[in-house]
Scaffold this active site. Structure first.
Site, PDB file in Angstrom:
ATOM      1  N   GLU A 135      25.588  34.500 -36.865  1.00 53.75           N
ATOM      2  CA  GLU A 135      26.134  35.382 -35.847  1.00 53.75           C
ATOM      3  C   GLU A 135      27.258  36.206 -35.998  1.00 53.75           C
ATOM      4  OE1 GLU A 135      27.421  32.483 -32.011  1.00 53.75           O
ATOM      5  OE2 GLU A 135      26.151  34.064 -30.867  1.00 53.75           O
ATOM      6  N   SER A 150      21.515  32.700 -22.985  1.00 52.60           N
ATOM      7  CA  SER A 150      20.899  34.012 -23.058  1.00 52.60           C
ATOM      8  C   SER A 150      19.381  33.594 -23.726  1.00 52.60           C
ATOM      9  CB  SER A 150      21.379  35.354 -23.809  1.00 52.60           C
ATOM     10  OG  SER A 150      23.205  35.252 -24.017  1.00 52.60           O
ATOM     11  N   GLN A 188      19.869  29.972 -27.722  1.00 49.94           N
ATOM     12  CA  GLN A 188      20.566  29.625 -28.974  1.00 49.94           C
ATOM     13  C   GLN A 188      20.540  28.204 -27.558  1.00 49.94           C
ATOM     14  OE1 GLN A 188      23.619  31.473 -30.053  1.00 49.94           O
ATOM     15  NE2 GLN A 188      24.183  30.264 -31.176  1.00 49.94           N
ATOM     16  N   GLY A 189      20.449  27.366 -27.389  1.00 51.27           N
ATOM     17  CA  GLY A 189      21.422  26.429 -27.159  1.00 51.27           C
ATOM     18  C   GLY A 189      22.460  25.550 -27.428  1.00 51.27           C
ATOM     19  N   SER A 223      25.944  26.113 -26.120  1.00 52.18           N
ATOM     20  CA  SER A 223      27.480  25.518 -24.717  1.00 52.18           C
ATOM     21  C   SER A 223      26.926  24.635 -23.569  1.00 52.18           C
ATOM     22  CB  SER A 223      27.560  27.115 -24.382  1.00 52.18           C
ATOM     23  OG  SER A 223      27.590  28.076 -25.713  1.00 52.18           O
ATOM     24  N   GLU A 281      39.489  34.854 -29.163  1.00 49.20           N
ATOM     25  CA  GLU A 281      41.043  33.936 -29.853  1.00 49.20           C
ATOM     26  C   GLU A 281      40.060  33.001 -30.691  1.00 49.20           C
ATOM     27  OE1 GLU A 281      39.957  34.358 -26.684  1.00 49.20           O
ATOM     28  OE2 GLU A 281      41.740  35.692 -25.608  1.00 49.20           O
TER      29      GLU A 281
HETATM   30  C1  LIG Z   1      26.901  37.578 -22.375  1.00 48.84           C
HETATM   31  C2  LIG Z   1      27.370  35.930 -22.840  1.00 48.84           C
HETATM   32  C3  LIG Z   1      26.350  35.491 -23.668  1.00 48.84           C
HETATM   33  C4  LIG Z   1      25.691  34.276 -24.102  1.00 48.84           C
HETATM   34  N1  LIG Z   1      24.841  33.426 -25.129  1.00 48.84           N
HETATM   35  C5  LIG Z   1      24.618  32.157 -25.084  1.00 48.84           C
HETATM   36  C6  LIG Z   1      24.017  31.561 -25.514  1.00 48.84           C
HETATM   37  O1  LIG Z   1      22.828  32.637 -25.589  1.00 48.84           O
HETATM   38  N2  LIG Z   1      24.157  30.472 -26.081  1.00 48.84           N
HETATM   39  C7  LIG Z   1      25.434  30.219 -26.063  1.00 48.84           C
HETATM   40  O2  LIG Z   1      24.587  28.980 -26.335  1.00 48.84           O
HETATM   41  N3  LIG Z   1      25.948  30.342 -25.189  1.00 48.84           N
HETATM   42  C8  LIG Z   1      26.148  31.934 -25.026  1.00 48.84           C
HETATM   43  N4  LIG Z   1      27.358  32.373 -24.827  1.00 48.84           N
HETATM   44  C9  LIG Z   1      28.391  30.998 -24.180  1.00 48.84           C
HETATM   45  C10 LIG Z   1      29.778  31.249 -25.246  1.00 48.84           C
HETATM   46  O3  LIG Z   1      29.056  30.846 -26.861  1.00 48.84           O
HETATM   47  C11 LIG Z   1      30.693  31.076 -24.622  1.00 48.84           C
HETATM   48  O4  LIG Z   1      31.098  31.233 -22.999  1.00 48.84           O
HETATM   49  C12 LIG Z   1      32.344  30.578 -25.285  1.00 48.84           C
HETATM   50  O5  LIG Z   1      32.208  29.900 -26.887  1.00 48.84           O
HETATM   51  C13 LIG Z   1      33.551  30.535 -24.085  1.00 48.84           C
HETATM   52  O6  LIG Z   1      33.007  28.544 -24.097  1.00 48.84           O
HETATM   53  P1  LIG Z   1      33.893  29.054 -22.974  1.00 48.84           P
HETATM   54  O7  LIG Z   1      32.824  29.639 -21.462  1.00 48.84           O
HETATM   55  O8  LIG Z   1      33.465  27.496 -22.028  1.00 48.84           O
HETATM   56  O9  LIG Z   1      35.515  28.920 -22.766  1.00 48.84           O
HETATM   57  P2  LIG Z   1      35.991  27.974 -23.101  1.00 48.84           P
HETATM   58  O10 LIG Z   1      35.487  27.671 -24.429  1.00 48.84           O
HETATM   59  O11 LIG Z   1      37.077  27.440 -21.670  1.00 48.84           O
HETATM   60  O12 LIG Z   1      37.934  29.087 -23.138  1.00 48.84           O
HETATM   61  C14 LIG Z   1      38.614  29.952 -21.940  1.00 48.84           C
HETATM   62  C15 LIG Z   1      39.104  30.970 -23.085  1.00 48.84           C
HETATM   63  O13 LIG Z   1      39.916  29.907 -23.542  1.00 48.84           O
HETATM   64  C16 LIG Z   1      40.436  30.024 -25.027  1.00 48.84           C
HETATM   65  N5  LIG Z   1      40.573  28.798 -25.484  1.00 48.84           N
HETATM   66  C17 LIG Z   1      39.738  27.840 -25.956  1.00 48.84           C
HETATM   67  N6  LIG Z   1      39.744  27.217 -27.156  1.00 48.84           N
HETATM   68  C18 LIG Z   1      40.915  27.951 -27.564  1.00 48.84           C
HETATM   69  C19 LIG Z   1      41.670  27.413 -28.829  1.00 48.84           C
HETATM   70  N7  LIG Z   1      41.122  26.338 -29.294  1.00 48.84           N
HETATM   71  N8  LIG Z   1      42.717  28.340 -29.215  1.00 48.84           N
HETATM   72  C20 LIG Z   1      42.571  29.620 -28.233  1.00 48.84           C
HETATM   73  N9  LIG Z   1      42.251  29.614 -27.543  1.00 48.84           N
HETATM   74  C21 LIG Z   1      40.789  29.209 -26.801  1.00 48.84           C
HETATM   75  C22 LIG Z   1      38.988  30.911 -24.958  1.00 48.84           C
HETATM   76  O14 LIG Z   1      39.570  31.714 -26.228  1.00 48.84           O
HETATM   77  C23 LIG Z   1      38.520  31.315 -23.720  1.00 48.84           C
HETATM   78  O15 LIG Z   1      39.645  33.081 -23.262  1.00 48.84           O
HETATM   79  C24 LIG Z   1      27.742  33.407 -23.998  1.00 48.84           C
HETATM   80  C25 LIG Z   1      28.463  34.339 -23.013  1.00 48.84           C
HETATM   81  C26 LIG Z   1      28.507  34.808 -22.889  1.00 48.84           C
HETATM   82  C27 LIG Z   1      29.266  35.925 -22.377  1.00 48.84           C
END
Ligand SMILES: Cc1cc2nc3c(=O)[nH]c(=O)nc-3n(C[C@H](O)[C@H](O)[C@H](O)COP(=O)(O)OP(=O)(O)OC[C@H]3O[C@@H](n4cnc5c(N)ncnc54)[C@H](O)[C@@H]3O)c2cc1C
Lengths: 375, 391
Positions: B246, B163, B128-129, B131, B374
């Site tokens: 999901e 992933s 799933q692409g 992020s 969150e």
């Molecule tokens: C093990 C693992 C597997 C993953 N697999 C995939 C995958 O296969 N495909 C894919 O596309 N992505 C994948 N992801 C990515 C995942 O979807 C993102 O990490 C997630 O959506 C959070 O984005 P970010 O890491 O950029 O954090 P950010 O969005 O930058 O968030 C950082 C912090 O800020 C908080 N925050 C952000 N916005 C808000 C808001 N509006 N209100 C309150 N709090 C907020 C968040 O809750 C978090 O605590 C994976 C992540 C992990 C850890």
């Protein structure tokens, strides 16, 4: 498989909700709370007219003969209204009589309970405040064809309005269940004011009270079985009541968060507040899953029912308190007042948390089943 | 309310139980993480193929695409039987729980025909692409762009945290096709062959030491227009379908794993001694184990209740957020309890194949992946409870 209330159950629930909105608004709760025994006879009779006092009592004894799932659908609404009075107590006593009594005794007591003519409670706990029936010490000594009771019971709900008190006592080594008329000479009922004034607690003193031997409902092992089973019934109803209370608290809190303005916005715009509400919702839905399942399992005599009831009570005990905590916090100062109705629900939640054993007590039950009995 | 199985459900359960009894392979004992290419991966892929051939993959998927055409509620029975039989999980989890259902709801008949059976058989592994480095929670602000060139889109940009990209054959990719409109309105969902020229996958090591997610770079990657899932510039609604699935479905398979972990912990608690008695007799730890049992049971029940409710909906609603919160936060609490119960040995990579130390660390990702806690709470507050939007 359908894990939801059926259509008729939803209709029953809706009619109960409408009923309590009309018949038991918060002003009424406060009025009853301030009265001696937190009871209103006219309201009780109206509930009896709906059939609710006999909802799960078999039809042959004047009840509706419905299931526990039907019952919890109604009791959830009692919780939403924070209904005062001896509904859960009477339910517990009725379930106990139904399990332990002879045909004649069931007829004698269950008929008038169904009709709304008899209210009852169970006197189990003593000074030790232990929910385990093995802890019962109150003596009912045999004297010819009579039992003589002297001693005290504590933490008895609704004793001042219950016409009938089912006393759990010890005769020799055995447990015995003795139904006693509240007005029997030698019985004194003493209110022990406690956190929840909408469901009052009492101590009962027995001063050489004599009862005919034939009045006993059951002896020995059958007491234990009947107590366990009836307590499970009452406990799951109590959980449903807690669920209704939690739902009231969440609805009231969300409404407040939408309207109360600070920093020029509704406070519900702020995530710190939103997340409190989201967690309340999470706890409520979790509680609902546990309660519905346990009620269903009990009604089906499922072998996992006892464990399911402890799961429900352990979860609801913590959740009801936590939902209340968050509700008060989101309301700010107004939530801390006597004026605001939150306090009614907050206190009921605490009393219900304790009743039939708190989360620690039931986690202990769960541990025995999950760790010791799977060995 | 009636949790008894009706005759059809009973038949389903009995057939499944018999099939599992005859087919569940011996547990994998070799080395290697399940998400890395190697023996373990091959073992799981072979298992899923067998499951597919047995007719047990894609329960609620249409029959014509290799599914079983069963009702959603059968999934609850399936999960419990799977746990009971201690059957290995299915490797193509993203394809099964989120991408397949999205193709079913948004795909053309040709796309369904082409992709669905191979998702079920694990012949093609999916990722799933969504992020990107600068688009996580706010995934709609993504910048990977696609420009039209005849009957192809040309894709350029970068995804992150993808992933299974290192083992995947296909990717459900979100790209920007119109930069001049509000962010939600210029997104398109593409089905991208991971073996295309210009795709580079660079594994990222996680705190567990495994490398199961990746950076994926797209350098002039050509994707046929026929691989647009849904409509051009309407990809956001396709993405929502994926995200809803999901949240709602990822937890189903996960229960099986959680139940096994809990059973293992109870077993271990009887063997490990501390303070002159088995840990299973320590009153504090007994309370914690009971708490874990209770929470896991409530997750199972809530999941079944949700399946019962989703019955007639094609796309799960916001109740999925409740499930996501339940399982992710439960697992964090559980793995901490496991550490306490097991004591010092839990940290050893050599104890129980290192599973406890791995799981403990892995749970930190649970409340981040598939939408952070969150974000799930925002969804519950705003879409379920109707509180004003915070952003
Ligand atoms: C093990 C693992 C597997 C993953 N697999 C995939 C995958 O296969 N495909 C894919 O596309 N992505 C994948 N992801 C990515 C995942 O979807 C993102 O990490 C997630 O959506 C959070 O984005 P970010 O890491 O950029 O954090 P950010 O969005 O930058 O968030 C950082 C912090 O800020 C908080 N925050 C952000 N916005 C808000 C808001 N509006 N209100 C309150 N709090 C907020 C968040 O809750 C978090 O605590 C994976 C992540 C992990 C850890």
């Amino acid at each position: 498989m359908d894990f939801d209330l059926s259509k008729p159950q939803k209709l029953l629930q809706q009619s109960a909700r409408d009923f309590f909105v009309r018949a038991c608004p918060p002003e009424k709760v406060r009025e009853m709370m301030a009265s001696g025994a937190a009871f209103d006879d006219a309201l009780w009779r109206e509930m009896a007219d709906q059939g609710w006092t006999g909802l799960i009592i078999p039809e042959e004894f004047g009840g509706l003969g419905l299931t526990l799932v039907d019952l919890i659908a109604v009791v959830e609404e009692m919780g939403r209204a924070s209904l005062p009075g001896p509904f859960i107590s009477t339910l517990w006593a009725a379930a106990l009589i139904d399990r332990a009594g002879s045909e004649g005794q069931r007829k004698q007591y269950l008929d008038p309970i169904s009709m709304g003519d008899l209210k009852a409670t169970v006197a189990l706990l003593e000074e030790s405040a232990d929910w385990d029936p093995d802890a019962v010490q109150l003596r009912a000594d045999r004297d010819g064809r009579e039992f003589r009771i002297s001693g005290r019971k504590d933490f008895v709900n609704d004793a001042a309005v219950a016409d009938l008190i089912i006393v759990v006592a010890r005769s020799g080594e055995d447990l015995v269940l003795l139904p006693v008329d509240r007005n029997t000479p030698g019985i004194s009922i003493i209110e022990t004011p406690a956190i929840d004034a909408t469901r009052k607690l009492y101590s009962i003193e027995f001063d050489n009270v004599s009862l005919p031997e034939s009045s006993a409902l059951a002896y020995n092992t059958r007491v234990r079985e009947a107590l366990d089973a009836s307590t499970e019934t009452a406990m799951i109803a109590l959980c449903a009541e807690m669920l209704g209370g939690m739902e009231w608290t969440l609805a009231t809190t969300v409404e407040y968060a939408k309207t109360r303005q600070q920093f020029d916005k509704p406070i519900g715009t702020y995530q710190a507040v939103q997340h409190q509400c989201a967690d309340m919702f999470l706890m409520i839905e979790s509680a609902r899953s546990a309660i519905y399942f346990a009620a269903w399992a009990l009604s089906e005599n499922d072998p996992g029912a006892r464990l399911a009831v402890s799961v429900a009570k352990a979860y609801c005990s913590d959740a009801a308190r936590e939902v209340g905590n968050r509700g008060v916090q989101v309301h700010g100062g107004i939530g801390f007042t006597w004026e605001h109705n939150l306090q009614l629900y907050y206190k009921r939640a605490k009393a219900s948390e304790i009743m039939f054993g708190d989360a620690n007590y039931h986690r202990d039950v769960i541990a025995r089943k999950v760790i010791d009995e799977t060995e | 309310m009636d949790l008894n199985l009706n005759p059809d459900e009973l038949k389903f359960r009995d057939e499944l139980r018999a099939w599992l009894q005859a087919n569940v392979p011996a547990p994998f004992t070799g080395k290697g993480g399940e998400e890395e290419k190697g023996e373990h991966f091959d073992y799981l892929r072979a298992w899923q193929k067998k499951v597919y051939e047995g007719g047990w993959a894609g329960l609620s998927w249409p029959k014509e695409y290799g599914g079983r055409g069963a009702r959603l509620i059968e999934q609850a029975i399936f999960t419990e039987e799977w746990a009971r039989a201690e059957a290995p999980q299915l490797i193509n989890v993203l394809g099964l729980s989120l991408i397949g259902p999205t193709i079913i709801s948004a795909g053309t008949p040709e796309q369904k025909e082409r992709f669905l059976p191979k998702i079920l058989s694990a012949e093609e592994i999916w990722c799933q692409g969504f992020s990107e480095p600068n688009a996580g929670s706010d995934v709609a602000s993504l910048g990977t762009k696609a420009t039209l060139d005849g009957d192809h889109f040309i894709v350029n940009g970068q995804k992150i945290w993808t992933s299974m990209a290192h083992v995947a054959d296909w990717c459900l990719l979100l790209v920007r096709t119109d930069p001049n409109v509000p962010k939600h309105k210029g997104i398109t969902a593409l089905l991208v062959d991971m073996h295309s020229t210009g795709v580079t996958v660079r594994p990222l090591r996680q705190m567990t030491g495994d490398a199961s997610f990746n950076e994926v770079f797209f350098d002039n990657v050509r994707v046929p227009v026929s691989n647009v899932l849904g409509e051009v510039n309407k990809g956001w609604s396709t993405a929502i379908t994926t995200l809803m699935n999901e949240r709602a479905h990822l937890g189903t398979g996960i229960y099986v794993q959680f139940k096994r972990n809990l059973d293992q912990l109870v077993e271990r608690s009887r063997q490990i001694r501390r303070g002159g008695r088995p840990v299973s007799e320590d009153p504090v730890l007994r309370q914690k184990i009971a708490q874990a049992y209770m929470e896991l049971e409530i997750f199972r029940l809530t999941n079944t209740r949700a399946l019962s409710k989703m019955h007639n909906q094609s796309v799960p609603g916001p109740e999925g957020s409740i499930l996501k919160l339940q399982w992710s936060e439960y697992n964090q609490r559980f793995q901490q309890i496991a550490m306490e119960v097991l004591g010092p040995v839990a940290q050893l990579h050599g104890f129980d194949n290192g599973q406890w130390v791995f799981n403990y660390l892995r749970t930190r990702g649970n409340t981040i992946e598939a939408g952070t806690s969150e974000i799930q709470r925002n969804i519950v507050a705003e879409r379920v409870l109707g509180l004003p939007k915070s952003y």
